[in-house]
Design an enzyme around this catalytic site. Structure first.
Site, PDB file in Angstrom:
ATOM      1  N   HIS A 484       7.327   9.497 -22.163  1.00  0.00           N
ATOM      2  CA  HIS A 484       6.900   8.652 -23.283  1.00  0.00           C
ATOM      3  C   HIS A 484       5.418   8.848 -23.617  1.00  0.00           C
ATOM      4  O   HIS A 484       4.942   8.327 -24.636  1.00  0.00           O
ATOM      5  CB  HIS A 484       7.160   7.182 -22.929  1.00  0.00           C
ATOM      6  CG  HIS A 484       7.412   6.316 -24.127  1.00  0.00           C
ATOM      7  ND1 HIS A 484       7.431   6.799 -25.419  1.00  0.00           N
ATOM      8  CD2 HIS A 484       7.665   4.974 -24.232  1.00  0.00           C
ATOM      9  CE1 HIS A 484       7.669   5.819 -26.252  1.00  0.00           C
ATOM     10  NE2 HIS A 484       7.822   4.685 -25.565  1.00  0.00           N
ATOM     11  N   ASP A 488       7.652   9.917 -28.623  1.00  0.00           N
ATOM     12  CA  ASP A 488       7.861   8.545 -29.061  1.00  0.00           C
ATOM     13  C   ASP A 488       9.353   8.238 -29.141  1.00  0.00           C
ATOM     14  O   ASP A 488      10.200   9.137 -29.150  1.00  0.00           O
ATOM     15  CB  ASP A 488       7.219   8.311 -30.433  1.00  0.00           C
ATOM     16  CG  ASP A 488       5.696   8.414 -30.381  1.00  0.00           C
ATOM     17  OD1 ASP A 488       5.130   8.073 -29.316  1.00  0.00           O
ATOM     18  OD2 ASP A 488       5.093   8.854 -31.377  1.00  0.00           O
TER      19      ASP A 488
END
Length: 513
Positions: A484, A488
């Site tokens: 992450h 995204d």
């Protein structure tokens, strides 16, 4: 002329290996390219061939030792008999030390621990202060983060001082204890590597410089294991130099005894070191982790500690892909000589999705993001030794047949333990198929430094609403774990949707849609 045998290049990011087996011993004749020994890294086994014909003069790194790249393993005397290892005992004073030297003190030092190993912990002292020791008798055992090291007495005498007690951490070359001379020390037989008369510091004999056949002593760690298992040395077949019993030999003997139809009544049951319940402890089995398993554990934990791993899920209707595969599988195998499986469809679908979401095919390097304009697809494969991930290079440029052939060949080599280091490096994205084992849902862990891994699962018929009607469809859950930090949620979901679309309508792959 002497030729050195050195550790070959082990591959990127692999800097050391363990000497597993020597196929030759000092004095044996060897031919060019004849296998001398086998090294084990945390991923593969590497065989070391002879660089020249001749006689194996000496072995520098014995079995169980950890060696670095280009480290010296052995020496080969070309075209002649094996040259004897130089022995300090040839010095005139070594044959019969003057009685006046019998009171001289000799320091017991920490031997060389191997490349990249700078310290060890004193695990066990086999002698206590005041005990008489013979030359080359084992004094203590050290533990490093890789191997156990036994320290022999550099000379005969009396252990007058222990400098590093059990549990102490010592550096390579540090002082462990002191042996004081005695009247009996002068009469002790001279052993190469010690020269009390000259007062030279003792150096642990290198592998290959075995004891005389009449002076073979079992490893101290083996003695402890024998005592714990209730076995005698003559019940164990030694694999060490000159038949010396090693700790591993005792473990094999205990395992063989436990698998026998009936246990021998003459040997008492193994006594657990610190049992909570004696019955439970007797039924336990303790097996040391392999280097591969240790590396897998370390890398997976490092991935969790380093990356911000998040997993997103979707499901795919496999109806169209299964129909296409069923229609063309026989013709495909007849033409290409390989079966048409689901992995080529998933590989193609992932390559297609990675072009649209390039951050899933990227990696972090410091404060930079490195985008890969190619796809080296890692395909996780389970083997008896553990999980390995062979890499199919430039998978985005390959046809279905080329992908299937590559997967079949890599999988076969993985099961046989024949994969090279180069074949498991450089991947940019990974596919893991837990469905072959019946997994319905899972959250795969990243394969660093990659930023994405796709988990495939079991195809299972489930009721689905299709155009307002309930129909039974072959469904599969998909799981994308991603870093992450650079991927995204939008990118991760988009990637899974593109994979789903390509599998539910494989014609999109042909149309590049």
């Amino acid at each position: 002329m002497t030729t050195e045998v050195r550790v070959p290049t082990l591959g990127e990011s692999v800097t050391e290996a363990t000497v597993a087996t020597w196929f030759k011993k000092p004095g044996d004749s060897v031919a060019v390219d004849e296998m001398l020994c086998e090294l084990e890294t945390d991923k593969v086994t590497v065989e070391v061939p002879s660089p020249a014909a001749g006689t194996l003069a000496d072995i520098v790194a014995g079995e169980g030792e950890t060696v670095g790249v280009d480290a010296l393993l052995a020496n080969i005397a070309e075209g002649g008999a094996a040259t004897a290892a130089p022995a300090k005992a040839e010095a005139p004073a070594a044959a019969a030390a003057p009685s006046g030297d019998s009171g001289k003190s000799v320091d017991v030092m920490v031997p060389t621990l191997g490349e990249s190993v700078s310290e060890a912990t004193v695990s066990t002292w086999f002698k206590k202060v005041g005990d008489t020791v013979a030359q080359d008798e084992m004094l203590c055992e050290l533990e490093t983060d890789k191997v156990s090291v036994e320290v022999p007495a550099p000379t005969a005498g009396v252990l007058s001082e222990i400098v590093a007690a059990e549990g102490a951490t010592v550096a390579a070359g540090g002082k462990l204890g002191v042996i004081g001379g005695s009247a009996g020390a002068a009469a002790a037989p001279s052993v190469p590597g010690s020269d009390a008369a000259g007062g030279e510091q003792y150096t642990t004999p290198s592998a290959g410089q075995g004891r005389a056949s009449g002076d073979v002593e079992n490893a101290p760690s083996a003695k402890k294991a024998l005592a714990e298992a209730g076995l005698s040395a003559d019940q164990v077949q030694g694999s060490g130099r000159d038949g010396r019993v090693m700790k591993e030999d005792v473990a094999k003997a205990v395992a063989a005894a436990s698998s026998a139809p009936a246990a021998q009544t003459s040997a008492p049951a193994p006594t657990p070191r610190a049992p909570v319940n004696a019955d439970d402890a007797a039924r336990e089995e303790r097996v040391k982790m392999t280097r591969l398993r240790q590396t897998i554990a370390r890398r997976l934990k490092d991935a969790q500690n380093t990356a911000a791993i998040l997993t997103t899920y979707n499901e795919v209707d496999m109806t169209e892909t299964m129909a296409l595969r069923s229609e063309y599988k026989d013709l495909f195998e007849k033409k290409h000589g390989v079966r048409l499986g689901f992995m080529s469809f998933f590989t193609k679908a992932c390559c297609h999705a990675l072009r649209e979401v390039p951050e899933v095919n990227a990696e972090i390097d410091g404060t930079d993001i490195v985008y890969k304009n190619f796809v080296h697809m890692g395909v996780a494969a389970g083997t008896p030794q553990g999980l390995v991930v062979p890499v199919i290079r430039d998978a985005d440029q390959m046809s279905f047949a080329e992908i299937e052939k590559a997967i079949a060949e890599k999988g076969r080599r993985a099961r046989d333990g024949k994969l090279s280091m180069a074949e498991m490096q450089g991947g940019t994205f990974t596919i893991s198929n837990g469905g072959v084992y019946g997994s319905l849902m899972s959250s795969p862990i990243l394969n660093p430094p990659q930023s994405g891994i796709l988990g495939m699962h079991k195809i299972q018929d489930r009721p689905m609403v299709i155009n307002g009607e309930i129909k039974i469809r072959p469904m599969m859950y998909l799981a994308l774990s991603y870093d992450h930090r650079i991927v995204d949620g939008k990118g991760a979901v988009t990637f899974l949707v593109r994979v789903k679309e390509a599998l539910e309508d494989p014609r999109r792959l042909l149309m590049d849609l």
